[in-house]
Design a protein around this motif. Structure first.
Motif, PDB file in Angstrom:
ATOM      1  N   TYR A   1       0.771  -1.298   0.131  1.00 31.56           N
ATOM      2  CA  TYR A   1      -0.208   0.068   0.016  1.00 31.56           C
ATOM      3  C   TYR A   1       0.854   1.152  -0.144  1.00 31.56           C
ATOM      4  N   VAL A   2       0.269   2.373  -0.624  1.00 36.90           N
ATOM      5  CA  VAL A   2       0.890   3.587  -0.515  1.00 36.90           C
ATOM      6  C   VAL A   2       0.179   4.513   0.157  1.00 36.90           C
ATOM      7  N   ASN A   3       0.918   5.740   0.492  1.00 34.41           N
ATOM      8  CA  ASN A   3      -0.031   6.977   0.885  1.00 34.41           C
ATOM      9  C   ASN A   3      -0.601   7.644  -0.233  1.00 34.41           C
ATOM     10  N   LEU A   4      -1.594   8.158   0.237  1.00 36.94           N
ATOM     11  CA  LEU A   4      -2.296   9.016  -0.862  1.00 36.94           C
ATOM     12  C   LEU A   4      -1.823  10.519  -0.696  1.00 36.94           C
ATOM     13  N   GLY A   5      -0.918  10.985  -1.718  1.00 31.34           N
ATOM     14  CA  GLY A   5      -0.410  12.257  -1.419  1.00 31.34           C
ATOM     15  C   GLY A   5       0.458  12.456  -0.224  1.00 31.34           C
ATOM     16  N   ARG A   6       0.143  13.119   0.526  1.00 27.97           N
ATOM     17  CA  ARG A   6       0.782  13.653   1.700  1.00 27.97           C
ATOM     18  C   ARG A   6      -0.020  13.430   2.748  1.00 27.97           C
ATOM     19  N   SER A   7      -1.015  12.489   2.647  1.00 27.51           N
ATOM     20  CA  SER A   7      -1.744  12.031   3.747  1.00 27.51           C
ATOM     21  C   SER A   7      -1.482  11.018   4.258  1.00 27.51           C
ATOM     22  N   GLY A   8      -2.039  10.692   5.612  1.00 29.76           N
ATOM     23  CA  GLY A   8      -1.472   9.148   6.038  1.00 29.76           C
ATOM     24  C   GLY A   8      -2.540   8.155   5.677  1.00 29.76           C
ATOM     25  N   LEU A   9      -3.548   8.369   4.392  1.00 20.81           N
ATOM     26  CA  LEU A   9      -4.186   7.138   4.000  1.00 20.81           C
ATOM     27  C   LEU A   9      -3.604   6.409   3.445  1.00 20.81           C
ATOM     28  N   LYS A  10      -3.745   5.222   3.580  1.00 18.61           N
ATOM     29  CA  LYS A  10      -2.853   4.117   2.590  1.00 18.61           C
ATOM     30  C   LYS A  10      -4.090   3.487   1.613  1.00 18.61           C
ATOM     31  N   VAL A  11      -3.571   3.396   0.472  1.00 14.49           N
ATOM     32  CA  VAL A  11      -4.601   2.824  -0.543  1.00 14.49           C
ATOM     33  C   VAL A  11      -3.736   1.805  -1.565  1.00 14.49           C
ATOM     34  N   SER A  12      -4.303   0.900  -2.226  1.00 15.46           N
ATOM     35  CA  SER A  12      -3.535   0.232  -3.116  1.00 15.46           C
ATOM     36  C   SER A  12      -3.300   1.083  -4.243  1.00 15.46           C
ATOM     37  N   PRO A  13      -2.024   0.516  -4.841  1.00 11.02           N
ATOM     38  CA  PRO A  13      -1.459   1.248  -6.014  1.00 11.02           C
ATOM     39  C   PRO A  13      -2.163   1.188  -7.300  1.00 11.02           C
ATOM     40  N   LEU A  14      -3.294   0.339  -7.216  1.00  8.87           N
ATOM     41  CA  LEU A  14      -4.212   0.453  -8.544  1.00  8.87           C
ATOM     42  C   LEU A  14      -5.550   0.730  -7.857  1.00  8.87           C
ATOM     43  N   CYS A  15      -6.262   1.716  -8.571  1.00  3.07           N
ATOM     44  CA  CYS A  15      -7.699   2.028  -8.140  1.00  3.07           C
ATOM     45  C   CYS A  15      -8.748   1.320  -8.847  1.00  3.07           C
ATOM     46  N   LEU A  16      -9.798   0.736  -8.404  1.00  5.15           N
ATOM     47  CA  LEU A  16     -10.820   0.229  -9.014  1.00  5.15           C
ATOM     48  C   LEU A  16     -11.716   1.464  -9.461  1.00  5.15           C
ATOM     49  N   GLY A  17     -11.992   1.459 -10.747  1.00 10.18           N
ATOM     50  CA  GLY A  17     -12.881   2.451 -11.333  1.00 10.18           C
ATOM     51  C   GLY A  17     -14.255   1.773 -11.616  1.00 10.18           C
ATOM     52  N   THR A  18     -15.391   2.396 -11.208  1.00 13.61           N
ATOM     53  CA  THR A  18     -16.657   1.772 -11.138  1.00 13.61           C
ATOM     54  C   THR A  18     -17.583   2.205 -12.384  1.00 13.61           C
ATOM     55  N   MET A  19     -16.797   3.265 -13.448  1.00 12.18           N
ATOM     56  CA  MET A  19     -17.750   3.800 -14.144  1.00 12.18           C
ATOM     57  C   MET A  19     -18.457   2.899 -15.125  1.00 12.18           C
ATOM     58  N   ASN A  20     -17.996   1.473 -15.482  1.00  9.63           N
ATOM     59  CA  ASN A  20     -18.804   0.389 -16.260  1.00  9.63           C
ATOM     60  C   ASN A  20     -19.893  -0.298 -15.384  1.00  9.63           C
ATOM     61  N   PHE A  21     -19.822   0.092 -14.180  1.00 14.66           N
ATOM     62  CA  PHE A  21     -20.949  -0.539 -13.364  1.00 14.66           C
ATOM     63  C   PHE A  21     -22.284  -0.082 -13.709  1.00 14.66           C
ATOM     64  N   GLY A  22     -23.231  -0.992 -14.117  1.00 10.64           N
ATOM     65  CA  GLY A  22     -24.436  -0.363 -14.457  1.00 10.64           C
ATOM     66  C   GLY A  22     -24.538  -0.354 -15.960  1.00 10.64           C
ATOM     67  N   PRO A  23     -23.989   0.415 -16.692  1.00 12.86           N
ATOM     68  CA  PRO A  23     -24.038   0.548 -18.305  1.00 12.86           C
ATOM     69  C   PRO A  23     -23.617  -0.623 -18.923  1.00 12.86           C
ATOM     70  N   PHE A  24     -22.627  -1.306 -18.516  1.00 11.42           N
ATOM     71  CA  PHE A  24     -21.678  -2.311 -19.187  1.00 11.42           C
ATOM     72  C   PHE A  24     -21.804  -3.863 -18.365  1.00 11.42           C
ATOM     73  N   THR A  25     -21.659  -3.587 -17.025  1.00 15.18           N
ATOM     74  CA  THR A  25     -21.507  -4.659 -15.970  1.00 15.18           C
ATOM     75  C   THR A  25     -22.755  -4.702 -15.285  1.00 15.18           C
ATOM     76  N   SER A  26     -23.308  -5.902 -15.138  1.00 10.34           N
ATOM     77  CA  SER A  26     -24.375  -5.955 -14.447  1.00 10.34           C
ATOM     78  C   SER A  26     -24.209  -6.003 -12.784  1.00 10.34           C
ATOM     79  N   GLU A  27     -25.132  -5.878 -12.148  1.00 12.12           N
ATOM     80  CA  GLU A  27     -25.016  -5.716 -10.700  1.00 12.12           C
ATOM     81  C   GLU A  27     -24.316  -6.942 -10.212  1.00 12.12           C
ATOM     82  N   GLU A  28     -24.737  -8.015 -10.526  1.00 13.34           N
ATOM     83  CA  GLU A  28     -24.220  -9.346  -9.944  1.00 13.34           C
ATOM     84  C   GLU A  28     -22.791  -9.412 -10.328  1.00 13.34           C
TER      85      GLU A  28
END
Length: 322
Positions: A3-30
Motif C-alpha cells: 500500500y502507498v500513501n495518498l499524496g501527503r496524507s496518512g491514508l493508505k491505498v492500493s497502487p491500483l484504483c478500481l474505477g466503477t464507471m462501467n458498473f451498471g451501463p456495461f457490467t451487471s450488478e451481479e
C-alpha cells in the motif's frame, strides 16, 4: 499488496484504483459485486465512482450498485477507501450541478444515500468550476468534514494553476486542502507533465491517472486486431493517428516479454506524484488481467526507450523556455 500513501496524507491505498464507471451501463450488478469482492480479496482497497456515472441506465446508477454491495455487510464498507465525485448535473435544474455550496451539500447527501454509507473517504470535484470562488468551495467542504460526511477532498481535471489556487485558498483557511488530483495521463497523453505534476509534487497531492491505457490503444490493440478482434470507428481513427508509435510500442513490449497493458500501467506507477492509476474493468477477466502490472519494475533503459517512443514534457517553463 504494497500500500502507498495518498499524496501527503496518512491514508493508505492500493497502487491500483478500481474505477466503477462501467458498473451498471456495461457490467451487471451481479458481476459488479463479484469484481468488487475479488478486489478486496486481492487487497485492492481503493474504489472510485462519481454521482453522474450510469449513462444509459441513469445517472446515479453506479453509486447505487456500490451502495447495494456495501449493504451486504462483511466489512465491505470498512475495508474500502471510497472516492466519489460531484460536478455534472443530475437534473436540468440550475443548482443541481457545478460546485456551489448549495450543490456540494445536496450532492453529498444524495451520494451518501445512494452509496448507503454515512461518510465518503475522498470527495472530489469532477472538474473546475470557474464560477464558484474557492473560499465558497472550501467553506462547503470544511462543513461536510466537520459533520463527518467526508474525510478528504480531491480534485479531477484541474490545471496546475487551479491546484495552486485551491491549495493557497485552503491554507488561508487553515484547511487541509486537496490530497488528490485525477488527471488524464498515459504514455500518449502527457500534457500534465508541464504543470499539473510539478504542482502536485510541490503541494503533496497524489495523482490518480484516468484512462491509463488511452482508451485501449496501449492495451495491445494491434495484437488484438491481428487475432480478429473488432474495434470501434473511434478506436481505428485514433490508431491511424498514432500507428507508428503503437507499432514501436508493441514491438518493445515483445522485447520485454510483457503485455502492453501491463507496461503502460507500470510506466505510470514509475512516474513522480502518481499514487494509483484507475483501472475500469467491464469484466472479471479485465480486472484480474491488470494486476500483473504491479509486479513489473521498469529499469532506466526501459523508461528511456518508452520516452523515445512517446516523447513527454519537461516541467514548465523549461519545456518552452530556457
Amino acid at each position: 499488496m504494497d500500500y502507498v500513501n495518498l499524496g501527503r496524507s496518512g491514508l493508505k491505498v492500493s497502487p491500483l484504483c478500481l474505477g466503477t464507471m462501467n458498473f451498471g451501463p456495461f457490467t451487471s450488478e451481479e458481476d459488479s459485486f463479484a469484481i468488487m469482492d475479488r478486489a478486496l480479496e486481492l487487497g485492492v482497497n481503493f474504489f472510485d465512482s462519481a454521482n453522474v456515472y450510469g449513462r444509459q441506465v441513469g445517472r446515479g446508477a453506479t453509486e447505487t450498485i456500490v451502495g447495494n454491495w456495501f449493504a451486504q455487510g462483511g466489512e465491505r464498507r470498512e475495508k474500502t477507501v471510497l472516492a466519489t465525485k460531484l460536478y455534472g448535473g443530475m437534473t436540468d435544474w440550475p443548482n443541481d450541478s457545478l460546485l456551489s455550496a448549495l450543490n456540494i451539500r445536496k450532492a453529498c447527501d444524495a451520494s451518501l444515500k445512494r452509496l448507503r454509507t454515512d461518510y465518503i473517504d475522498i470527495y472530489q470535484a469532477h472538474h473546475i468550476d470557474r464560477s464558484t470562488p474557492f473560499d465558497e468551495f472550501w467553506e462547503a467542504m470544511d462543513t461536510l468534514r466537520q459533520q463527518g460526511k467526508i474525510i478528504y477532498v480531491g480534485s479531477s481535471n484541474f490545471a496546475g494553476w487551479h491546484l495552486a489556487k485551491a491549495q493557497e485558498s485552503a491554507r488561508r483557511r487553515n484547511s487541509t486542502g486537496l490530497v488528490s488530483e485525477q488527471s488524464h495521463y498515459n504514455l500518449l497523453t502527457r500534457a500534465v507533465e508541464l504543470e499539473v505534476l510539478p504542482a502536485a509534487l510541490d503541494y503533496g497531492i497524489g495523482v490518480i491517472p484516468w484512462s491509463p491505457l488511452a482508451g485501449g490503444l496501449l492495451g495491445g490493440v494491434l495484437r488484438k486486431l491481428d487475432k480478429g478482434r473488432s474495434a470501434s470507428e473511434m478506436m481505428l481513427n485514433e490508431l491511424d493517428k498514432h500507428r507508428d508509435k503503437i507499432e514501436a510500442y508493441e514491438k518493445f513490449c515483445d522485447e520485454l516479454g510483457q503485455d502492453p497493458a501491463h507496461v503502460a500501467l507500470a510506466w505510470l506507477l514509475a512516474q513522480p506524484a502518481v499514487t494509483a492509476p484507475i483501472i475500469g474493468p467491464r469484466t472479471m477477466e479485465q480486472f484480474e488481467g491488470s494486476l500483473p502490472a504491479l509486479e513489473i519494475k521498469l529499469d532506466d533503459a526501459a523508461l528511456a526507450r518508452l520516452n523515445e517512443i512517446f516523447p513527454g514534457h519537461k516541467s514548465a517553463p523549461e519545456d518552452y523556455a530556457w
